[in-house]
Design an enzyme around this catalytic site. Structure first.
Site, PDB file in Angstrom:
ATOM      1  N   ARG A  88       5.114  16.518  25.737  1.00 13.04           N
ATOM      2  CA  ARG A  88       4.658  15.430  26.619  1.00 13.04           C
ATOM      3  C   ARG A  88       5.554  15.430  27.868  1.00 13.04           C
ATOM      4  O   ARG A  88       6.783  15.408  27.747  1.00 13.04           O
ATOM      5  CB  ARG A  88       4.716  14.067  25.896  1.00 13.04           C
ATOM      6  CG  ARG A  88       3.772  14.008  24.684  1.00 13.04           C
ATOM      7  CD  ARG A  88       3.578  12.588  24.191  1.00 13.04           C
ATOM      8  NE  ARG A  88       2.765  11.800  25.113  1.00 13.04           N
ATOM      9  CZ  ARG A  88       2.638  10.474  25.052  1.00 13.04           C
ATOM     10  NH1 ARG A  88       3.273   9.794  24.108  1.00 13.04           N
ATOM     11  NH2 ARG A  88       1.879   9.820  25.903  1.00 13.04           N
ATOM     12  N   GLN A 195      -2.144   0.553  22.452  1.00  7.90           N
ATOM     13  CA  GLN A 195      -0.786   0.320  21.915  1.00  7.90           C
ATOM     14  C   GLN A 195      -0.480  -1.181  21.845  1.00  7.90           C
ATOM     15  O   GLN A 195       0.304  -1.612  21.008  1.00  7.90           O
ATOM     16  CB  GLN A 195       0.267   1.002  22.804  1.00  7.90           C
ATOM     17  CG  GLN A 195       0.297   2.510  22.730  1.00  7.90           C
ATOM     18  CD  GLN A 195      -0.538   3.157  23.798  1.00  7.90           C
ATOM     19  OE1 GLN A 195      -1.530   2.587  24.246  1.00  7.90           O
ATOM     20  NE2 GLN A 195      -0.173   4.350  24.218  1.00  7.90           N
ATOM     21  N   ASP A 236       8.877   4.922  31.015  1.00  7.05           N
ATOM     22  CA  ASP A 236       8.955   6.310  30.548  1.00  7.05           C
ATOM     23  C   ASP A 236       9.899   7.136  31.404  1.00  7.05           C
ATOM     24  O   ASP A 236      10.447   8.133  30.960  1.00  7.05           O
ATOM     25  CB  ASP A 236       7.565   6.942  30.529  1.00  7.05           C
ATOM     26  CG  ASP A 236       6.789   6.363  29.368  1.00  7.05           C
ATOM     27  OD1 ASP A 236       6.212   5.275  29.524  1.00  7.05           O
ATOM     28  OD2 ASP A 236       6.824   6.972  28.283  1.00  7.05           O
TER      29      ASP A 236
HETATM   30  O1  MRU Z   1       1.879   7.034  25.666  1.00  4.75           O
HETATM   31  P1  MRU Z   1       2.966   6.224  25.000  1.00  4.75           P
HETATM   32  O2  MRU Z   1       2.465   5.296  23.960  1.00  4.75           O
HETATM   33  O3  MRU Z   1       4.087   7.103  24.529  1.00  4.75           O
HETATM   34  O4  MRU Z   1       3.530   5.331  26.192  1.00  4.75           O
HETATM   35  C1  MRU Z   1       4.533   4.410  25.907  1.00  4.75           C
HETATM   36  C2  MRU Z   1       4.921   3.580  27.086  1.00  4.75           C
HETATM   37  O5  MRU Z   1       4.407   3.728  28.171  1.00  4.75           O
HETATM   38  C3  MRU Z   1       6.061   2.639  26.881  1.00  4.75           C
HETATM   39  O6  MRU Z   1       5.905   1.493  27.646  1.00  4.75           O
HETATM   40  C4  MRU Z   1       7.380   3.331  27.270  1.00  4.75           C
HETATM   41  O7  MRU Z   1       7.481   4.581  26.654  1.00  4.75           O
HETATM   42  C5  MRU Z   1       8.558   2.511  26.952  1.00  4.75           C
HETATM   43  S1  MRU Z   1       8.831   2.410  25.231  1.00  4.75           S
HETATM   44  C6  MRU Z   1      10.273   1.602  24.954  1.00  4.75           C
END
Ligand code: MRU
Length: 351
Positions: A88, A195, A236
């Protein structure tokens, strides 16, 4: 406490986040290829959890290695890092974790192979413990910014499930609630992967924190009705100027917050802060499969063959961010100065 991921004698164990909230099941990865696969498929997700999963995947790959010499082990180490590094692209924690494991490998390179294996396993476990300590520290700093009562909006899941425990944005909310603040969380459902409704609602309800799920397009109306006193999200990747890459839809929430004069906070550990990236324009944004948008639980919700965009993240310019809550303290604009200053503070040690 929710065990998002853990190192066990039989492999790396993950709660399967693709199955929540209807099934609480766990998968144990016995190889680093399996760890790469669970990161790619979002069985484990959330920037800090991805970082530690990557470290544990590397440790697992090295533990399983049949290399007979240090040179062979090094070649294998690089192959493992390469595979995990391609899972990713947006969460910088993944690359931070690979870099940290590489530093460890180089440092212990002259030791025996069993010693190197043991050092890498211990490093991955240390990163797990440090992440929980960082979240708790972020909670202590960030709780002071939360209102004494009322609605707090969050987007995506930046909770225990997105980390090794406690959470970043949800850690701030948890700490505020522990201090006696009467917070009611509004959780954006967070299309297309959901999520917010699947994960944030699940873990907050487990903790007994009052939570209302809203679909993403309701956030503006809730703000206008005065139901939201503050917003807190995770990240992220945060560029040196305070631009924040986070789950798609975060930008919309930040712009709406500005219109309604609601503080917009970002909570993230230093492993998410990328001072080598000067601004958000060069942050790679992961594009995911169209099926995540056209289908829900395997059922089509759009005509077959329709064109789809599915960027997993967007970038919120730093000018919309009221403050960035880190384990080392709170940064405010100008972020180029405040983040660099905090970077010089000592890291939070695990307990
Ligand atoms: O695609 P994901 O579910 O991995 O994305 C997660 C997010 O965007 C969260 O807000 C981010 O990783 C912060 S988690 C503490």
């Amino acid at each position: 406490m929710i065990k998002t991921l853990e190192w066990t004698d039989s492999g790396v164990r993950f709660i399967d986040q693709t199955k929540l909230p209807t099934e609480e099941t766990y998968v144990t990865c016995k190889t680093h290829e399996q760890v790469a696969d669970v990161i790619r498929k979002m069985v484990v997700r959330g920037a800090p959890a991805i970082g530690v999963a990557a470290a544990m995947g590397i440790a697992l790959g090295i533990k399983n290695s049949k290399a007979a010499t240090g040179a062979e082990l090094k070649q294998e180490f690089e192959r493992i890092c390469d595979l995990i590094g391609k899972t990713r692209p947006t969460a910088v924690n993944l690359f931070w974790a690979i870099r940290r494991m590489r530093q460890k490998f180089e440092y212990f390179r002259m030791r025996t192979i069993p010693q190197i294996k043991q050092e890498l396993i211990e490093e991955a476990q240390r990163m797990h413990a440090e992440d929980i300590a960082a979240n708790q520290a972020m909670g202590r700093h960030g709780a002071t910014l939360m209102p004494t009562s009322g609605g707090v909006l969050t987007h995506c899941n930046a909770g225990a499930l997105a980390t090794c425990g406690y959470g970043t944005a949800l850690g701030v909310i948890r700490a505020a609630v522990e201090q006696g603040k009467k917070i009611h969380v509004y959780a954006d459902e967070t299309r297309p992967f959901l999520q917010g409704s699947r994960l944030t609602a699940w873990e907050l309800m487990k903790d007994g924190i009052p939570t209302t799920v809203i679909s993403d397009n309701m956030a503006g109306a809730m703000m206008k009705q005065g139901k939201i006193g503050a917003i807190v999200v995770g990240a992220d990747r945060i560029a040196a100027n305070g631009d924040v890459a986070n789950k798609i839809g975060t930008y919309t929430v930040a712009v709406l917050a500005k219109e309604h004069a609601i503080p917009f906070y970002v909570a993230a550990p230093f492993s998410t802060i990328d001072l080598e990236t000067s601004n958000g324009s060069t942050i790679p944004i992961e594009q995911r499969n169209a099926r995540e948008v056209t289908h829900i639980a395997g059922k089509a919700i759009a005509p077959e063959g329709v064109e789809v965009e599915n960027p997993a993240f967007d970038v919120t310019p730093g000018k919309y961010v009221t403050a960035i809550i880190t384990e080392r303290g709170i940064a405010r604009a100008p972020y180029n100065e405040s983040l660099r200053k905090l970077a010089e503070e000592p890291a939070v040690a695990s307990i």
